[in-house]
Design an enzyme around this catalytic site. Structure first.
Site, PDB file in Angstrom:
ATOM      1  N   LYS B 226       6.889   6.806   5.453  1.00  0.00           N
ATOM      2  CA  LYS B 226       6.514   5.595   4.724  1.00  0.00           C
ATOM      3  C   LYS B 226       7.499   5.455   3.571  1.00  0.00           C
ATOM      4  O   LYS B 226       7.558   6.302   2.688  1.00  0.00           O
ATOM      5  CB  LYS B 226       5.078   5.722   4.197  1.00  0.00           C
ATOM      6  CG  LYS B 226       4.591   4.460   3.522  1.00  0.00           C
ATOM      7  CD  LYS B 226       3.141   4.557   3.140  1.00  0.00           C
ATOM      8  CE  LYS B 226       2.576   3.221   2.693  1.00  0.00           C
ATOM      9  NZ  LYS B 226       3.462   2.376   1.943  1.00  0.00           N
ATOM     10  N   ARG B 231       8.091  -4.270   1.893  1.00  0.00           N
ATOM     11  CA  ARG B 231       7.989  -4.677   3.290  1.00  0.00           C
ATOM     12  C   ARG B 231       8.632  -6.033   3.450  1.00  0.00           C
ATOM     13  O   ARG B 231       8.311  -6.969   2.711  1.00  0.00           O
ATOM     14  CB  ARG B 231       6.497  -4.766   3.656  1.00  0.00           C
ATOM     15  CG  ARG B 231       6.194  -5.202   5.068  1.00  0.00           C
ATOM     16  CD  ARG B 231       6.143  -4.001   5.970  1.00  0.00           C
ATOM     17  NE  ARG B 231       5.833  -4.360   7.339  1.00  0.00           N
ATOM     18  CZ  ARG B 231       4.603  -4.357   7.855  1.00  0.00           C
ATOM     19  NH1 ARG B 231       3.576  -4.065   7.088  1.00  0.00           N
ATOM     20  NH2 ARG B 231       4.424  -4.642   9.125  1.00  0.00           N
ATOM     21  N   ARG B 246       6.194  -9.828   2.672  1.00  0.00           N
ATOM     22  CA  ARG B 246       5.084  -9.581   3.610  1.00  0.00           C
ATOM     23  C   ARG B 246       4.072 -10.722   3.630  1.00  0.00           C
ATOM     24  O   ARG B 246       3.276 -10.820   4.558  1.00  0.00           O
ATOM     25  CB  ARG B 246       4.378  -8.275   3.290  1.00  0.00           C
ATOM     26  CG  ARG B 246       3.836  -8.227   1.877  1.00  0.00           C
ATOM     27  CD  ARG B 246       3.211  -6.884   1.616  1.00  0.00           C
ATOM     28  NE  ARG B 246       1.785  -6.934   1.932  1.00  0.00           N
ATOM     29  CZ  ARG B 246       0.980  -5.900   1.828  1.00  0.00           C
ATOM     30  NH1 ARG B 246       1.447  -4.736   1.467  1.00  0.00           N
ATOM     31  NH2 ARG B 246      -0.299  -6.019   2.094  1.00  0.00           N
ATOM     32  N   LYS B 397      -1.813   4.450   7.300  1.00  0.00           N
ATOM     33  CA  LYS B 397      -0.857   4.972   6.313  1.00  0.00           C
ATOM     34  C   LYS B 397      -1.489   6.183   5.647  1.00  0.00           C
ATOM     35  O   LYS B 397      -2.677   6.191   5.338  1.00  0.00           O
ATOM     36  CB  LYS B 397      -0.481   3.905   5.283  1.00  0.00           C
ATOM     37  CG  LYS B 397      -1.646   3.291   4.534  1.00  0.00           C
ATOM     38  CD  LYS B 397      -1.153   2.218   3.577  1.00  0.00           C
ATOM     39  CE  LYS B 397      -2.335   1.467   2.985  1.00  0.00           C
ATOM     40  NZ  LYS B 397      -1.952   0.248   2.285  1.00  0.00           N
TER      41      LYS B 397
END
Lengths: 338, 532
Positions: B226, B231, B246, B397
């Site tokens: 990660k 993102r 995102r 995650k």
């Protein structure tokens, strides 16, 4: 006689050497003339106090009966002599009992207007302009950005919000002397007949207003008795409290309150935002820019003295309009609390 | 215009996002097209209005008012739009109020020379709130604290649609969005996003909790690092290339170096990072370095050289006309790997897979990642198709444990909204030696992580231990043997020249209250510096 021989600023406040008295002194003096009951103008501990009966009652309610050694009440429109100087009171329209101090000596008239406003207020007598040689004015809202809107429209906004949010209480922050009672009276005038809840600090002053025949309708203390009632009882209600209480532990008893604040400063959006106000009510007991400048034209004085607030702008206006004006830069008067 | 002005006025004073959304949906319900669409465009900053220089407005104001009085007013108010709107003289007899549509459409047609007179006419007709909104609109700075994302959520709520559908359409739509509203009103089919290089709503992961572990079978899952960046989605189609955040905001302008390097028609999902230009590609730098390039419309040439950006790619959504989102993750991954074998992308590389044999070995990798820019692992089901939103049980995650320090509360500030009567925002500090004297230096600020009960206790402590008041802020007692120790959890640490301590924490929050610990035993600043 020079103007300054009749009245001039000193560290303790405006002083009249001929009459040996101060107007709204900021420290204890032998003899004081008090224009109105707000704490920065009316302080305890003077030897003798000349004020309207209403102001006298307000001072007694705030400071206790012994706030001065000698009370000399003088009704609006009446006149007395202090050491050969004529002193009379004209209505200032600011709060209950508020007066302009009119000082007369040997044909020279000076008016110390204290704090004032020009629009009608159900809780006090309308301002009366007095022609004079020197007009002493405040300038709390002495900038052309301050034009207070119609009071009644502000109250209708509040009532509309109450109607739109039946599940929330409306917490209205208002100065405990004058503003609070004016809001209540204005809400009544708009036909709001529900009980209005008040913070404990306002009870005494509301009672005092009632004793002077100002009808405030049904008032209830904004408290929860032990074991009785729930916070939900305040949903859909109007609660009036001093501005400081809105951020106090006291405010936690109300369900998701709409924070309203009644003040002339609410005209400035960032001020409302900084204080976390959701519904600003632009309502002031001080003259706005138009009221200030209209008054200066009406009293048509030879000289204008500006005591506190935005002096610079009002002096500039006078200059542009061919009038003589100066700032007295008196210290000790607050305008943030308005 | 008056209704729009009222909306802005209410939005600016509303704190909670839900209330903002309610105000917006009410507005969409009561205001017709095209007015409501222009409002959406104005708030989401998608409205291109002919620029009207603030100087022109000041000149107009000064024609009606002495410049000295204007100056004093501006100094007091501190905002040009508000000052002009308040001092503008009320003109009686002008009763035509412009609509927002009038303003947008008229200014679009007007010449530069005509504009001042037109604006003046509107200022005369409107009330102070209307004037304020008009000036904010035409000088291009609404700044009312409403994110574009909030407007999209409100549109979705209004039309009872998932917000991803709005995000997906967004870049193909044009103000005043009549097609969009027709669809939300159930009067027309969903508009087709005909724009090239559209945004595809992203798939998100759930955090792994202890109870989830037994459901996650290592043999059916794939693991990646990660990355501690942002993102992004990078898309190129028929010569049009864009970079999206995102939530579908177009951030191409700030990362032109990356956008220019997209050499094939595809849509990549990955993490935007910055790298060290003096080391072999791509030596990932800290989040703090990336932050310097964020929230900028354009980036200087120098910044592009010293802080070059790239994308570490982990998914492929679309390739040369083919939508891959309905394929399993393992298949998309293979296509992605093949693509990287065939091409040498200037500003992209492939995020490597990490072995996942069992939870224990993965926990070790997560605890000791090879790079600082790694903040945990992503666990993806091999057969997961790409669905917008946060579907259950598909992607996970597993972030590394936060950093923990013990700090001492120095200042407390009242919160907002429901917390406005509580001291709920705390500035805390750590010890350092200055000329042989130990003193506390502020290292961060936290306002979350405690329960309502704990908040009451903290609030009580603040009120009973106030040393000084500075407006809404109170300084609280912080002596070696009297004060509150806060256990602070945070995600990372950056160097900072703006803070006295020289460090800035990422996402600090209160982990625990250490009533048991005397302030003298809180951590030293040196402990933090060692984490840098």
């Amino acid at each position: 006689m020079k103007f300054s021989e009749l009245l001039h600023p000193t560290p303790a406040g405006l002083y009249c050497p001929v009459g040996d008295f101060y107007i709204d002194p900021v420290r204890a003096v032998a003899r004081a003339v008090i224009t109105h009951g707000h704490a920065d103008h009316a302080r305890a501990g003077h030897g003798a106090v000349l004020a309207t009966p209403e102001t006298m009652a307000i001072m007694a309610a705030r400071y206790g009966e012994n706030f001065t050694n000698h009370r000399q009440p003088l009704a609006l429109g009446e006149k007395v002599k202090i050491n050969n100087v004529d002193v009379s009171f004209a209505p200032a329209g600011h709060v209950l009992g508020s007066a302009q101090a009119v000082v007369d000596h040997q044909g020279l008239t000076m008016v110390c207007s204290g704090d004032y406003k020009r629009r009608p207020d159900p809780t006090c007598q309308l301002f009366e302009p007095v022609p004079c040689h020197v007009f002493i004015t405040e300038a709390t809202f002495g900038l052309p950005v301050f034009r207070h809107p119609d009071d009644r429209a502000q109250m209708r906004d509040l009532l509309a919000s109450v109607k739109r949010n039946p599940d929330r209480s409306h917490l209205v922050g208002a100065y405990a002397l004058g503003k609070a009672q004016r809001i209540i009276a204005l809400l009544r005038a708009e036909g709001y007949q529900e009980p209005i809840y008040i913070h404990g600090a306002m009870q005494k002053l509301c009672d005092l207003y009632e004793s002077f025949d100002i009808n405030l309708g049904e008032l209830r203390p904004a408290t929860l008795k032990d074991g009785e009632g729930t916070p939900q009882d305040f949903a859909g209600k109007v609660i009036v409290c001093p501005p400081s209480a809105m951020q106090d532990k006291w405010a936690r008893r109300f369900p998701d309150p709409v924070i309203c604040f009644a003040s002339g400063w609410m005209r400035i959006r960032q001020r409302a935002k900084q204080r976390g106000v959701e519904l600003p009510l632009i309502l002031s007991d001080h003259a706005d820019w138009d009221e200030l400048t209209t008054t200066l034209e009406e009293v048509d004085a030879e000289e204008i003295w500006v005591t506190h607030g935005r002096e610079e702008a009002l002096v500039r206006w006078a200059e542009l309009n061919g009038r003589k004006a100066k700032a007295l830069s008196l210290v000790g008067y607050e305008d943030e609390a308005e | 215009m008056q209704r729009f002005a009222k909306l802005l006025d209410q939005l600016i004073l509303t704190l909670s996002r839900n209330s903002k959304i309610r105000l917006l949906t009410d507005y969409f319900k009561t205001v017709p097209d095209p007015e409501r669409g222009w409002a959406v465009a104005a708030i989401t900053r998608d409205l291109e209005i002919k620029s009207f220089k603030p100087g022109m407005l000041r000149q107009m104001a000064e024609q009606h008012l002495d410049p000295v009085l204007y100056g004093l007013s501006y100094d007091f108010v501190g905002d040009m739009a508000e000052t002009v709107s308040l001092i503008w003289p009320t003109t009686h007899g002008t009763n035509y109020l412009p609509t927002l549509s009038d303003v947008v459409e008229t200014l679009d047609q007007a010449t530069r020379a005509e504009t001042p007179q037109i604006v003046e006419g509107w200022l005369n007709a409107l009330d102070p709130t209307g004037r304020w909104a008009l000036i904010k609109l035409i000088t291009g700075g609404l700044r009312i604290g409403v994110a574009a994302r909030t407007v999209k959520i409100a549109l979705a709520a209004y039309g009872e649609k998932p917000v991803q559908e709005i995000e997906e359409l967004w870049h193909g739509l044009e103000a005043p969005y009549t097609e969009l509203f027709a669809w939300l009103d159930h009067k027309a089919e969903k508009p087709i996003n005909a724009a090239r290089a559209p945004f595809r709503p992203v798939m998100l992961a759930h955090p792994v909790e202890e109870k989830d572990k037994e459901r996650i079978d290592p043999s059916h899952h794939m693991v990646e690092w990660k990355w501690d960046g942002i993102r992004v989605q990078a898309v190129r189609e028929q010569g049009v290339a864009r970079l999206y955040s995102r939530t579908g905001d177009d951030i191409s302008g700030a990362f032109a170096d990356v956008v220019e390097s997209l050499e094939i028609d595809a849509s990549f999902d990955g993490e935007l990072l910055v790298y060290d230009p003096d080391k072999p590609p791509f030596a990932v730098r800290s989040f703090g370095d990336l932050q310097q390039r964020l929230n900028r419309k354009t980036v200087s040439k120098k910044m592009r050289q010293t802080h070059p950006a790239f994308i570490r790619v982990y998914d492929l959504l679309w390739l040369e006309g083919e939508d891959l989102r309905s394929l399993p993750f393992s298949t998309r991954r293979k296509r992605l790997e093949k693509l990287f074998e065939a091409h040498d992308f200037a500003r992209m590389d492939l995020s490597p897979l990490v072995d996942f044999d069992d939870w224990e070995s993965l926990a070790q990798k997560r605890a000791a990642p090879p790079l600082d820019a790694i903040e945990g692992v992503m666990i993806k089901k091999s057969d997961a198709v790409y669905v917008p939103g946060r579907p259950k049980g598909e992607w996970w995650k597993w972030k590394r444990e936060p950093f923990i320090i013990d700090a001492v509360m120095l200042y407390a500030q009242r919160g907002h909204g429901k917390r406005s009567s509580f001291y709920s925002d705390y500035t805390f500090g750590c010890w350092r030696d200055v000329d042989g004297k130990r003193e506390l230096v502020p290292v961060g600020k936290a306002y979350s992580g405690f329960t309502d009960e704990e908040l009451k206790k903290l609030d009580k402590f603040v009120r009973n231990n106030t040393l000084n008041r500075f407006g809404p802020v109170r300084e609280v007692r912080h002596e070696p043997d009297h004060g509150v120790v806060l256990e602070i959890a945070f995600e990372g640490l950056n160097k900072s020249t703006r803070h006295k301590s020289g460090v800035a924490m990422r996402f600090p929050r209160i982990n625990r209250l250490r009533w048991d610990k005397p302030p003298s035993e809180a951590d030293e600043l040196a402990t933090l510096e060692a984490m840098l």
